[in-house]
Design a protein around this motif. Structure first.
Motif, PDB file in Angstrom:
ATOM      1  N   VAL A 114       0.863  -1.176   0.000  1.00  0.00           N
ATOM      2  CA  VAL A 114       0.000   0.000   0.000  1.00  0.00           C
ATOM      3  C   VAL A 114       0.899   1.224   0.000  1.00  0.00           C
ATOM      4  O   VAL A 114       1.816   1.340   0.831  1.00  0.00           O
ATOM      5  CB  VAL A 114      -0.993  -0.007   1.183  1.00  0.00           C
ATOM      6  CG1 VAL A 114      -0.299  -0.084   2.530  1.00  0.00           C
ATOM      7  CG2 VAL A 114      -1.919   1.192   1.112  1.00  0.00           C
ATOM      8  N   LEU A 115       0.691   2.106  -0.978  1.00  0.00           N
ATOM      9  CA  LEU A 115       1.555   3.259  -1.161  1.00  0.00           C
ATOM     10  C   LEU A 115       0.739   4.538  -1.111  1.00  0.00           C
ATOM     11  O   LEU A 115      -0.397   4.587  -1.597  1.00  0.00           O
ATOM     12  CB  LEU A 115       2.288   3.190  -2.507  1.00  0.00           C
ATOM     13  CG  LEU A 115       3.287   2.049  -2.691  1.00  0.00           C
ATOM     14  CD1 LEU A 115       2.591   0.799  -3.214  1.00  0.00           C
ATOM     15  CD2 LEU A 115       4.389   2.450  -3.653  1.00  0.00           C
ATOM     16  N   GLY A 116       1.337   5.566  -0.518  1.00  0.00           N
ATOM     17  CA  GLY A 116       0.744   6.880  -0.498  1.00  0.00           C
ATOM     18  C   GLY A 116       1.756   7.911  -0.926  1.00  0.00           C
ATOM     19  O   GLY A 116       2.881   7.574  -1.318  1.00  0.00           O
ATOM     20  N   VAL A 117       1.377   9.174  -0.831  1.00  0.00           N
ATOM     21  CA  VAL A 117       2.285  10.229  -1.265  1.00  0.00           C
ATOM     22  C   VAL A 117       3.359  10.524  -0.224  1.00  0.00           C
ATOM     23  O   VAL A 117       4.315  11.257  -0.510  1.00  0.00           O
ATOM     24  CB  VAL A 117       1.507  11.513  -1.599  1.00  0.00           C
ATOM     25  CG1 VAL A 117       0.537  11.272  -2.753  1.00  0.00           C
ATOM     26  CG2 VAL A 117       0.765  12.044  -0.368  1.00  0.00           C
ATOM     27  N   ALA A 118       3.233   9.944   0.974  1.00  0.00           N
ATOM     28  CA  ALA A 118       4.207  10.232   2.031  1.00  0.00           C
ATOM     29  C   ALA A 118       4.833   8.984   2.634  1.00  0.00           C
ATOM     30  O   ALA A 118       5.643   9.085   3.562  1.00  0.00           O
ATOM     31  CB  ALA A 118       3.545  11.047   3.150  1.00  0.00           C
ATOM     32  N   GLY A 119       4.478   7.797   2.141  1.00  0.00           N
ATOM     33  CA  GLY A 119       5.050   6.585   2.707  1.00  0.00           C
ATOM     34  C   GLY A 119       4.486   5.349   2.036  1.00  0.00           C
ATOM     35  O   GLY A 119       3.589   5.429   1.183  1.00  0.00           O
ATOM     36  N   ARG A 120       5.024   4.209   2.426  1.00  0.00           N
ATOM     37  CA  ARG A 120       4.548   2.949   1.876  1.00  0.00           C
ATOM     38  C   ARG A 120       4.770   1.839   2.893  1.00  0.00           C
ATOM     39  O   ARG A 120       5.616   1.948   3.793  1.00  0.00           O
ATOM     40  CB  ARG A 120       5.280   2.601   0.574  1.00  0.00           C
ATOM     41  CG  ARG A 120       6.795   2.416   0.715  1.00  0.00           C
ATOM     42  CD  ARG A 120       7.464   2.238  -0.650  1.00  0.00           C
ATOM     43  NE  ARG A 120       8.917   2.184  -0.567  1.00  0.00           N
ATOM     44  CZ  ARG A 120       9.621   1.059  -0.621  1.00  0.00           C
ATOM     45  NH1 ARG A 120       9.019  -0.107  -0.764  1.00  0.00           N
ATOM     46  NH2 ARG A 120      10.949   1.100  -0.556  1.00  0.00           N
ATOM     47  N   ALA A 121       3.989   0.783   2.760  1.00  0.00           N
ATOM     48  CA  ALA A 121       4.134  -0.375   3.630  1.00  0.00           C
ATOM     49  C   ALA A 121       3.863  -1.626   2.819  1.00  0.00           C
ATOM     50  O   ALA A 121       3.124  -1.593   1.823  1.00  0.00           O
ATOM     51  CB  ALA A 121       3.173  -0.281   4.809  1.00  0.00           C
ATOM     52  N   ALA A 122       4.461  -2.737   3.238  1.00  0.00           N
ATOM     53  CA  ALA A 122       4.300  -3.997   2.511  1.00  0.00           C
ATOM     54  C   ALA A 122       4.294  -5.157   3.490  1.00  0.00           C
ATOM     55  O   ALA A 122       5.006  -5.142   4.505  1.00  0.00           O
ATOM     56  CB  ALA A 122       5.420  -4.177   1.487  1.00  0.00           C
TER      57      ALA A 122
END
Length: 402
Positions: free
Chosen positions: A284-292
């Motif tokens: 899951v990615l956003g404009v300020a970070g990501r997680a997997a």
């Protein structure tokens, strides 16, 4: 010793003694050992299975008082308070209706039912009763997945831009594997219903509701399988005949989705993915970070955000420990790096369900409802309709909350 309001222990039963049924059975046995006080004493009353030998073995292994040969015996036992339904999808509705009529709380395995009509009937049943009716989406209880949800919901990833989810398994790669009930039923009841329901629920749990799907394609890699000569347990091999039967549903599926937030997602599901016994994973990615997250490493996740200096930026491995949801109070050894996995998820789910049943003062987050699981089935049916229409966009019907 804590008791229910009626002055007796909380009696539980499991219908189905296969691999998932045993996971429920073990979870009830452990539910009283995790988290805070307030849960009544748990009485392990019965395990029911038409395969009597399998049911008796499960009852012996997990300390249940008796084994029943039919689910009707569970429904008719007035001493049982709460029941897990862990059998073929087409049986969920009649069993749930009988259990609720008998005044029993119900935890049903996913997917909710074998058809949309049955699923709608089960939601109507849920709305008609004050009993707890719940659905087992165990991945919601994984500490790493719950932590990623917290990152997303707190805005720590910024506005979400992409969700990429996949659930690749290899349990159907052997063409000599038996034609069990999993391979029978309409399109959408194969890999999508079995494992796709998990990744769809995980996506909505982390990133919010899906409102439409598009670009769907379904495929079947192994069109015929040998008929079994006896009972098939889980995904296990079994003696088969020389006669072949048609596989009726999909082995693999892909589709895209649009979320209510505007987020876009891509999904891939397969039960014929060689070398991947349990390959749930997502980014899951956003404009300020990501997680997997990757189920092959269930006690950790990757996280990346904007560090003060560019030279220190990059994905960081977050090891599960007391800083994550469910870990403190849920693990015998509350220390980072001790692991954790599927069995703990089932235990936390059982505890959450029994918290709801008993009205515990400080409960775990509640289980998904029948209405939540109907929503997943509506998404799956939208995928099927998209595939039939050459990948056209299909809106997901709204499901009123309970």
């Amino acid at each position: 010793m804590s008791q229910t309001r009626t002055g007796r222990p909380l009696a539980v039963a499991v219908i189905g003694a296969g691999m998932a049924g045993r996971s429920h059975a073990a979870a009830y046995r452990n539910a009283g050992t995790v988290f805070g006080p307030g849960l009544p004493e748990i009485r392990l009353a019965a395990i029911a299975d038409a395969n009597v030998e399998l049911g008796e073995d499960a009852a012996r292994r997990y300390g249940y008082e008796r084994a029943y040969s039919s689910w009707e015996q569970v429904a008719e036992d007035p001493s049982i308070d709460a029941v897990s339904i862990v059998v073929g999808n087409a049986l969920h509705r009649p069993i749930a209706e009988a259990l609720v009529a008998a005044g029993k709380h119900v935890l049903c395995e996913k997917p909710l039912a074998g058809s949309l009509d049955d699923a709608h009937a089960m939601v109507a049943l849920e709305r008609s009763t004050d009993l707890v009716t719940a659905v087992g989406y165990t991945f919601r209880r994984n500490p790493s997945i719950a932590a990623i949800r917290d990152h997303a919901r707190r805005g720590e990833l910024g506005a979400l831009s992409v969700f990429q989810g996949r659930y690749w398994c290899d349990y159907a790669t052997d063409p000599h594997g038996p034609l069990s009930w999993r391979f029978k039923g309409p399109q959408g009841s194969g890999a999508l219903g079995d494992i796709g329901s998990h990744v769809i629920d995980t996506a909505e749990y982390v990133a919010g509701p899906i409102v439409s799907v598009a670009g769907a394609a379904l495929s079947t890699q192994i069109g015929k399988r040998p008929l079994p000569l006896g009972a098939v347990v889980g995904h296990n091999a079994a003696p088969v005949s020389d006669e072949l039967g048609e596989v009726e549903n999909e082995d693999s599926a892909t589709f895209t989705a649009r979320f209510a937030s505007g987020l876009v997602g891509t999904f891939s599901v397969s039960r014929t993915a060689f070398g991947l016994p349990n390959g749930l994973a997502f980014d899951v990615l956003g404009v300020a970070g990501r997680a997997a997250f990757d189920q092959n490493r269930p006690a950790e996740y990757l996280f990346d955000d904007a560090q003060p200096e560019a030279r220190t930026r990059g994905a960081r491995q977050i090891i599960a420990g007391p800083q994550l949801p469910y870990f403190t109070g849920g693990m015998p050894m509350e220390a980072p790096g001790v692991g954790g996995g599927n069995s703990e998820n089932f235990t936390y789910q059982a505890r959450a369900f029994l918290d709801q049943v008993a009205g515990v003062a400080d409960p775990l987050p509640p289980c998904a409802t029948f209405a939540d699981a109907l929503r997943t089935m509506e998404i799956i049916q939208a995928v099927v309709r998209s595939a039939a229409a050459g990948g056209a966009a299909v809106d997901v019907p709204a499901v009123p909350s309970v």
